[in-house]
Design a protein around this motif. Structure first.
Motif, PDB file in Angstrom:
ATOM      1  N   TRP A 143     -51.901  -0.055  79.260  1.00 24.99           N
ATOM      2  CA  TRP A 143     -51.777   1.135  80.423  1.00 24.99           C
ATOM      3  C   TRP A 143     -50.641   2.220  79.916  1.00 24.99           C
ATOM      4  O   TRP A 143     -50.248   3.175  79.925  1.00 24.99           O
ATOM      5  CB  TRP A 143     -51.193   0.766  81.783  1.00 24.99           C
ATOM      6  N   LYS A 144     -49.778   1.617  79.119  1.00 28.96           N
ATOM      7  CA  LYS A 144     -48.691   2.185  78.430  1.00 28.96           C
ATOM      8  C   LYS A 144     -49.239   3.263  76.658  1.00 28.96           C
ATOM      9  O   LYS A 144     -48.561   4.433  77.283  1.00 28.96           O
ATOM     10  CB  LYS A 144     -48.100   0.439  77.174  1.00 28.96           C
ATOM     11  N   TYR A 145     -50.978   2.694  76.731  1.00 25.30           N
ATOM     12  CA  TYR A 145     -51.284   3.870  75.578  1.00 25.30           C
ATOM     13  C   TYR A 145     -52.305   5.005  76.610  1.00 25.30           C
ATOM     14  O   TYR A 145     -53.138   4.500  75.567  1.00 25.30           O
ATOM     15  CB  TYR A 145     -51.628   3.069  75.063  1.00 25.30           C
ATOM     16  N   ARG A 146     -52.258   5.008  78.081  1.00 21.68           N
ATOM     17  CA  ARG A 146     -53.855   4.965  78.631  1.00 21.68           C
ATOM     18  C   ARG A 146     -53.558   6.287  78.757  1.00 21.68           C
ATOM     19  O   ARG A 146     -55.396   7.116  77.632  1.00 21.68           O
ATOM     20  CB  ARG A 146     -53.322   5.524  80.764  1.00 21.68           C
ATOM     21  N   VAL A 147     -53.152   7.475  77.939  1.00 19.37           N
ATOM     22  CA  VAL A 147     -53.639   8.818  77.489  1.00 19.37           C
ATOM     23  C   VAL A 147     -54.521   8.506  75.551  1.00 19.37           C
ATOM     24  O   VAL A 147     -55.735   9.015  76.389  1.00 19.37           O
ATOM     25  CB  VAL A 147     -52.339   9.715  77.182  1.00 19.37           C
ATOM     26  N   LYS A 148     -54.049   8.140  74.914  1.00 20.11           N
ATOM     27  CA  LYS A 148     -54.749   7.975  74.267  1.00 20.11           C
ATOM     28  C   LYS A 148     -55.952   7.037  74.425  1.00 20.11           C
ATOM     29  O   LYS A 148     -57.451   7.450  73.749  1.00 20.11           O
ATOM     30  CB  LYS A 148     -53.886   6.698  72.989  1.00 20.11           C
ATOM     31  N   PHE A 149     -55.636   5.876  75.720  1.00 25.65           N
ATOM     32  CA  PHE A 149     -57.535   4.845  75.985  1.00 25.65           C
ATOM     33  C   PHE A 149     -57.775   5.863  75.903  1.00 25.65           C
ATOM     34  O   PHE A 149     -59.360   6.349  75.971  1.00 25.65           O
ATOM     35  CB  PHE A 149     -56.738   3.926  77.082  1.00 25.65           C
ATOM     36  N   PHE A 150     -57.560   6.816  76.840  1.00 23.62           N
ATOM     37  CA  PHE A 150     -58.964   7.634  78.224  1.00 23.62           C
ATOM     38  C   PHE A 150     -59.388   9.118  76.651  1.00 23.62           C
ATOM     39  O   PHE A 150     -60.702   9.246  77.334  1.00 23.62           O
ATOM     40  CB  PHE A 150     -58.091   8.459  79.716  1.00 23.62           C
TER      41      PHE A 150
END
Ligand SMILES: Nc1ncnc2c1ncn2[C@@H]1O[C@H](COP(=O)(O)OP(=O)(O)OP(=O)(O)O)[C@@H](O)[C@H]1O
Length: 620
Positions: free
Chosen positions: A12-19
């Motif tokens: 969730w913390k790195y959601r932008v990178k993940f998505f």
């Protein structure tokens, strides 16, 4: 898998990178899946053009091009010349170059997206690894010394390095390959089914078998790797011990025994390594065997269907490429499954420590200056791990500005008492008060920052002498300040004698100080803080009596209006103290000042007498 849910907060913390990573995976596969179609088109075009060319009925126009034009709404016919044999050859050559270039462009774009996939998902996993390591380290720092007694250093190190690496493999490659497989599978299957359902089913049949086989092989490889690594750790420990204790080893002429022992352990390491190599060697042959099987099925069944006119030759080429594209992702299913299992086991071990509640916690917001009055009220302390009752019903008081001395035989509880003042342990019975307030009602870190502690077993960091002395300060110490502390600890001259002075590096790659020098650097570290309470745990044992006198008289000046606790075996160290406690088996046997204790004619007087006699013997 339940264990790994703990990491969701990081996703969730790195959601932008993940998505973004997921999006890039989708694009990578979208482009990848078009490349076999280009090959199919090229095959079918060449085949049809060759047939028409051989028939010699010029001019002609291949049906495949007419279909292509219809599907894409294009008009190419005017620009493509099939009017004569020379013109047809040229045109087919030109189209082949165009198709080759398209294939190249598709792969180039796919490569770019693959690069971005790694730049997002793998970077995310490295960021999480960094965060997780810090989270564990922060937790380690909160845990009390008792925790460190229960767990060995190797285990603590392993959980923060080896286990976190295993978890990272799940966060990075594990997640990336799983998402990749899902999309690649969906896209490829859709494309394959459009060509021929039956052929698709035949071709895909060996792939799940491969996943299961790879899973089993990976599990065996993991088990054998762990087994090999255990032996490697053992070898490292063996070598490290031999080199740390090289002087003892040589003094007792044990080199030969150690060498033989090492050789035996190396043999075992070799055996385990070779054992692993055997299974490792199976990994790629299994993949190749199953790719081969799928390819043979594609060619055989595809060939039959081509005869029946259900598929084209181009379709067979297209399917061979699909099979190759799907092979690694399917192999990865087995690999990722075993990787997730390992990550899950590692996460369980990490959580064990993360969920350990620190025994000593700070519950106070307000930081306050202390005066240094200490009071023990019926304090008893038992070490939980050993059950040793180190202090029994200890009561005393010492006021700010006074010197308390603690003497007693070895194992009588002196260091335990010192540790309780710094709240490194908590007594099971009784209470400790600082300035009339229970020690637990003081701000823990603020209290510790006002205590200068010189432990019995000195520990210096592999750093400069200056940094070792200013270690406990919250600000950058001035040179003069460090020099003054060194002077007060009677070590200044020694340090100035070193070529690099205060910049001399200590420890493994630096110089080794003598026992007495180490003690005095450690004393300088405590007194530079100008602490409200100074604790010396047998800190003058390695210095001669003359140096001891100098340090004690410096202390008198520095500790004016502050409290000193001197623990010692030597009467010479404690005789000027305001209050002397004699500990015997964890209980206070005698209490008073030097004179009153001598008058008592008890343990203290006996110790004094003994040390006087030893002094006379040494002098004569
Ligand atoms: N961390 C520990 N865990 C378990 N038992 C301990 C621990 N530290 C000390 N002890 C035990 O508690 C008792 C008191 O030890 P302590 O170190 O306080 O004695 P001491 O008077 O300082 O001894 P010395 O003069 O040898 O330093 C000893 O029996 C010791 O074995």
């Amino acid at each position: 898998m339940k264990e790994l849910a703990y990491l969701n907060k990081y996703f969730w913390k790195y959601r932008v990178k993940f998505f973004l990573g997921i999006l890039f995976i989708v694009f990578t596969n979208l482009f990848a899946v078009y490349s076999p179609r280009i090959v199919r088109f090229a095959f079918d075009l060449v085949k049809e053009a060759t047939q028409l060319y051989k028939a010699g009925s010029f001019p002609f126009y291949p049906n495949i091009l007419a279909d292509f034009e219809k599907n894409w709404g294009l008009t190419l016919k005017e620009s493509l010349d099939f009017s004569s044999s020379e013109a047809a050859l040229k045109t087919v050559g030109f189209l082949a170059v165009i198709l080759g270039a398209s294939y190249f462009v598709v792969y180039l774009v796919k490569g770019v997206f693959l690069f971005f996939t790694r730049q997002t998902i793998i970077i995310m996993s490295r960021n999480i690894e960094y965060d997780l390591k810090n989270e564990i380290f922060d937790q380690y720092q909160k845990l009390s010394p008792a925790f460190y007694k229960r767990n060995n250093t190797g285990d603590l190190m392993n959980r923060i390095s080896e286990d976190v690496s295993q978890v990272r493999m799940y966060l990075g490659p594990g997640v990336m390959y799983t998402i990749n497989l899902i999309f690649l599978f969906l896209f490829t299957i859709t494309f394959m089914l459009q060509v021929n359902v039956e052929l698709t089913l035949y071709v895909l049949a060996p792939l799940p078998i491969m996943s299961v086989l790879i899973y089993y092989v990976s599990t065996i490889i993991n088990r054998k790797t762990k087994y090999k690594q255990e032996q490697q750790s053992y070898l490292s420990t063996l070598v490290q011990e031999a080199f740390s204790g090289i002087r003892v080893l040589k003094a007792y002429t044990r080199e030969q025994v150690f060498a033989e022992n090492f050789k035996g352990e190396c043999e075992e390491y070799k055996r385990r390594s070779l054992d692993l190599v055997k299974v490792d060697a199976l990994f790629f042959p299994i993949i190749l065997l199953l790719i081969g099987l799928s390819t043979i099925i594609t060619v055989y069944i595809g060939g039959m269907k081509s005869f029946a006119g259900e598929v084209t030759l181009g379709n067979i080429a297209e399917f061979v490429i699909y099979v190759n594209m799907l092979t690694w992702p399917f192999a990865a299913v087995g690999w990722v499954t075993s990787l997730i299992q390992r990550a899950s086991a590692s996460m369980r071990r990490i959580k064990e420590f993360l969920n350990t509640e620190p025994e000593i916690v700070n519950t106070v917001e307000e930081e306050q200056e202390i005066e240094g009055n200490i009071s023990f009220k019926n304090v008893s302390f038992t070490y939980p791990e050993s059950g040793i009752n180190a202090l029994k019903n200890v009561s005393f008081e010492i006021n700010s500005g006074e010197v308390l001395a603690v003497v007693g035989r070895t194992g009588s509880g002196k260091s335990t008492l010192a540790n309780l003042i710094g709240r490194l342990f908590e007594p099971q019975e009784g209470s400790i008060e600082i300035d009339g307030l229970d020690i637990r009602s003081h701000h823990l870190f603020n209290l510790r920052s006002q205590i200068g502690y010189v432990p019995q077993d000195v520990f210096l960091f592999s750093d400069t002498i200056a940094n070792n002395i200013s270690f406990g300060l919250k600000y950058k110490a001035e040179k003069e300040e460090i020099e003054q502390a060194a002077k007060d600890a009677h070590i200044l001259e020694n340090i100035q004698g070193f070529k690099k002075g205060f910049d001399t590096i200590l420890g493994e790659r630096g110089i080794t100080l003598s026992g007495g020098q180490k003690q005095r650097v450690s004393i300088a570290r405590a007194i530079i803080k100008k602490p409200k309470i100074l604790i010396f745990d047998d800190s003058l044992s390695a210095v001669d009596t003359e140096t001891e006198e100098t340090i004690l008289s410096n202390l008198k000046r520095i500790m004016k209006g502050r409290t000193s606790v001197l623990i010692s075996h030597r009467i010479s160290t404690v005789k000027h103290a305001d209050k002397i406690i004699v500990l015997e088996n964890g209980s206070i046997a005698e209490i008073g000042n030097h004179q009153s204790l001598l008058n008592k004619n008890g343990i203290y007087a006996e110790m004094h007498q003994q040390q006087l006699l030893e002094g006379v013997k040494e002098a004569s």
